[in-house]
Design a protein around this motif. Sequence first.
Motif, PDB file in Angstrom:
ATOM      1  N   ARG A 150       0.822  -1.207   0.000  1.00 41.97           N
ATOM      2  CA  ARG A 150       0.000   0.000   0.000  1.00 41.97           C
ATOM      3  C   ARG A 150       0.860   1.263   0.000  1.00 41.97           C
ATOM      4  N   LYS A 151       1.935   1.230   0.776  1.00 42.47           N
ATOM      5  CA  LYS A 151       2.795   2.402   0.909  1.00 42.47           C
ATOM      6  C   LYS A 151       3.530   2.720  -0.389  1.00 42.47           C
ATOM      7  N   LYS A 152       4.033   1.687  -1.054  1.00 42.19           N
ATOM      8  CA  LYS A 152       4.802   1.930  -2.271  1.00 42.19           C
ATOM      9  C   LYS A 152       3.928   2.009  -3.517  1.00 42.19           C
ATOM     10  N   GLY A 153       2.711   1.433  -3.403  1.00 38.13           N
ATOM     11  CA  GLY A 153       1.807   1.404  -4.547  1.00 38.13           C
ATOM     12  C   GLY A 153       1.960   0.111  -5.325  1.00 38.13           C
ATOM     13  N   ALA A 154       0.835  -0.538  -5.618  1.00 39.27           N
ATOM     14  CA  ALA A 154       0.854  -1.805  -6.359  1.00 39.27           C
ATOM     15  C   ALA A 154       1.163  -1.530  -7.828  1.00 39.27           C
ATOM     16  N   SER A 155       2.264  -2.065  -8.314  1.00 34.78           N
ATOM     17  CA  SER A 155       2.698  -1.772  -9.686  1.00 34.78           C
ATOM     18  C   SER A 155       2.753  -2.987 -10.593  1.00 34.78           C
ATOM     19  N   CYS A 156       2.458  -4.163 -10.061  1.00 34.38           N
ATOM     20  CA  CYS A 156       2.479  -5.373 -10.895  1.00 34.38           C
ATOM     21  C   CYS A 156       1.256  -6.214 -10.551  1.00 34.38           C
ATOM     22  N   GLN A 157       1.020  -7.241 -11.366  1.00 35.47           N
ATOM     23  CA  GLN A 157      -0.157  -8.089 -11.189  1.00 35.47           C
ATOM     24  C   GLN A 157      -0.196  -8.766  -9.829  1.00 35.47           C
ATOM     25  N   PHE A 158       0.966  -9.251  -9.366  1.00 35.40           N
ATOM     26  CA  PHE A 158       1.002  -9.951  -8.077  1.00 35.40           C
ATOM     27  C   PHE A 158       0.547  -9.014  -6.961  1.00 35.40           C
ATOM     28  N   GLU A 159       1.101  -7.805  -6.931  1.00 40.16           N
ATOM     29  CA  GLU A 159       0.780  -6.847  -5.863  1.00 40.16           C
ATOM     30  C   GLU A 159      -0.686  -6.432  -5.915  1.00 40.16           C
ATOM     31  N   LYS A 160      -1.226  -6.238  -7.110  1.00 35.58           N
ATOM     32  CA  LYS A 160      -2.640  -5.850  -7.243  1.00 35.58           C
ATOM     33  C   LYS A 160      -3.558  -6.973  -6.783  1.00 35.58           C
ATOM     34  N   LEU A 161      -3.197  -8.207  -7.169  1.00 36.73           N
ATOM     35  CA  LEU A 161      -4.014  -9.355  -6.760  1.00 36.73           C
ATOM     36  C   LEU A 161      -3.915  -9.583  -5.260  1.00 36.73           C
ATOM     37  N   TYR A 162      -2.739  -9.350  -4.706  1.00 36.84           N
ATOM     38  CA  TYR A 162      -2.561  -9.514  -3.260  1.00 36.84           C
ATOM     39  C   TYR A 162      -3.467  -8.542  -2.506  1.00 36.84           C
ATOM     40  N   LEU A 163      -3.431  -7.269  -2.878  1.00 39.32           N
ATOM     41  CA  LEU A 163      -4.263  -6.271  -2.194  1.00 39.32           C
ATOM     42  C   LEU A 163      -5.753  -6.565  -2.366  1.00 39.32           C
ATOM     43  N   ALA A 164      -6.110  -7.166  -3.496  1.00 36.85           N
ATOM     44  CA  ALA A 164      -7.526  -7.461  -3.756  1.00 36.85           C
ATOM     45  C   ALA A 164      -8.024  -8.669  -2.959  1.00 36.85           C
ATOM     46  N   THR A 165      -7.091  -9.493  -2.480  1.00 34.35           N
ATOM     47  CA  THR A 165      -7.497 -10.740  -1.817  1.00 34.35           C
ATOM     48  C   THR A 165      -7.074 -10.862  -0.355  1.00 34.35           C
ATOM     49  N   VAL A 166      -6.137 -10.047   0.093  1.00 35.95           N
ATOM     50  CA  VAL A 166      -5.517 -10.262   1.403  1.00 35.95           C
ATOM     51  C   VAL A 166      -6.501 -10.171   2.569  1.00 35.95           C
ATOM     52  N   GLU A 167      -7.514  -9.293   2.469  1.00 38.37           N
ATOM     53  CA  GLU A 167      -8.429  -9.127   3.608  1.00 38.37           C
ATOM     54  C   GLU A 167      -9.149 -10.433   3.927  1.00 38.37           C
ATOM     55  N   ASP A 168      -9.608 -11.107   2.885  1.00 36.42           N
ATOM     56  CA  ASP A 168     -10.340 -12.353   3.100  1.00 36.42           C
ATOM     57  C   ASP A 168      -9.432 -13.433   3.683  1.00 36.42           C
ATOM     58  N   TYR A 169      -8.204 -13.533   3.155  1.00 36.84           N
ATOM     59  CA  TYR A 169      -7.280 -14.553   3.658  1.00 36.84           C
ATOM     60  C   TYR A 169      -6.814 -14.226   5.079  1.00 36.84           C
ATOM     61  N   LEU A 170      -6.663 -12.961   5.383  1.00 36.60           N
ATOM     62  CA  LEU A 170      -6.315 -12.560   6.751  1.00 36.60           C
ATOM     63  C   LEU A 170      -7.428 -12.927   7.723  1.00 36.60           C
ATOM     64  N   GLU A 171      -8.661 -12.757   7.281  1.00 37.87           N
ATOM     65  CA  GLU A 171      -9.802 -13.135   8.117  1.00 37.87           C
ATOM     66  C   GLU A 171      -9.758 -14.631   8.417  1.00 37.87           C
ATOM     67  N   LYS A 172      -9.434 -15.428   7.390  1.00 37.70           N
ATOM     68  CA  LYS A 172      -9.329 -16.882   7.580  1.00 37.70           C
ATOM     69  C   LYS A 172      -8.168 -17.216   8.528  1.00 37.70           C
ATOM     70  N   GLY A 173      -7.056 -16.486   8.376  1.00 31.08           N
ATOM     71  CA  GLY A 173      -5.907 -16.721   9.244  1.00 31.08           C
ATOM     72  C   GLY A 173      -6.207 -16.397  10.695  1.00 31.08           C
ATOM     73  N   ASP A 174      -6.885 -15.297  10.923  1.00 33.08           N
ATOM     74  CA  ASP A 174      -7.257 -14.900  12.292  1.00 33.08           C
ATOM     75  C   ASP A 174      -8.252 -15.890  12.889  1.00 33.08           C
ATOM     76  N   MET A 175      -9.181 -16.366  12.050  1.00 30.22           N
ATOM     77  CA  MET A 175     -10.172 -17.337  12.526  1.00 30.22           C
ATOM     78  C   MET A 175      -9.488 -18.635  12.937  1.00 30.22           C
ATOM     79  N   ALA A 176      -8.556 -19.118  12.095  1.00 35.28           N
ATOM     80  CA  ALA A 176      -7.847 -20.367  12.404  1.00 35.28           C
ATOM     81  C   ALA A 176      -7.045 -20.227  13.691  1.00 35.28           C
ATOM     82  N   LEU A 177      -6.404 -19.080  13.878  1.00 37.17           N
ATOM     83  CA  LEU A 177      -5.637 -18.840  15.105  1.00 37.17           C
ATOM     84  C   LEU A 177      -6.547 -18.856  16.328  1.00 37.17           C
ATOM     85  N   GLY A 178      -7.704 -18.224  16.218  1.00 30.60           N
ATOM     86  CA  GLY A 178      -8.653 -18.211  17.331  1.00 30.60           C
ATOM     87  C   GLY A 178      -9.145 -19.610  17.667  1.00 30.60           C
TER      88      GLY A 178
END
Length: 327
Positions: A150-178
């Motif tokens: 976010r700070k540097k700005g998404a400039s390639c496909q990987f970074e754009k796809l990561y920002l578009a998907t990370v919230e959902d995967y983080l939610e799953k990660g937090d749920m699994a930890l809980g």
Amino acid sequence: MYDYGLSTLEQYSLTVLSTARTRGALLCRCEEGLFILKEFKGTEKKLKKQQELLEGLSAAGCRVDRYLPNKEGNLVSRDRDNIPYTLQFWYEGRECDTRSEEDILRSVRTLAQMHKYMKLPLVQDYMEPSLEDIYQRHNQELRKIRKFIRKKGASCQFEKLYLATVEDYLEKGDMALGLLRDSAYSKLRQDVTENGWICHGEYNQHNVLMIRKETAVTSFEHWGFDVQMADLYRFMRKILEKYNWDVRLGMKMLSAYHKEKSISEDEWQNIHIRFLYPEKYWKLANYYYSHNKAWISEKNTQKLKKLTGQKEAWQNFGAKCLENYPF
């Protein structure tokens, strides 16, 4: 001249017939059998415990790549350049074929059979880290990578796809930890401490050799004291990713293991939680963050696309295959 450890063979009571280079090692055909010579990169202290484990498995009838001591009784021999090598019993066979359901289920049964005998008095130095600590650290790293992009700005496909998907995967990660924190995981860890249960650490298709009707297991270098569901989970995850999280195959693998070595309710809950955690997503993100970001691997981008494309099948697998104990 580099001799690939050949000079160390003089230190063994063997009659060598022929040698051939193979992947990262030297295959030695001797009158006494087949052996493999490898450069040694570990610690001799852990190697001795590994040999103790392998000898126990061998005595129980498991085919494993135990070490052959040299004439002086040492597991490590040094060549003329003082490079350390080990010599192990080896087997004529082929690797587990991941396209073959028969090979896959046979590998799972072999793992379960081995797990019954994979234990030693606990050595704290070789106790694997807590899964709770691992999940917590991985979740923090996913957030750190999100902040970095976010700070540097998404400039390639990987970074754009990561920002578009990370919230959902983080939610799953937090749920699994809980769920892990609320589970019987600490009880399972205590059982490991008290009984000395051991994991192979890298049980995959490359380390399972099919020898007619028998099966051999190799490459125990990553062994450690841990909940044995870690081995089963790792093997299953790598296979199921190739099969788009096929619920039918997953159930067959779990059933094959359970018939050989009963999976307790606490273990079932543990492997369910492991499958809920987005481990492959973290691995791809971590690979991106720890490598040169001026050039992002297209292969890594394709892997992320494939992974996110399998998200529904992955979530469906956990819900359909592991919600209810047992099966």
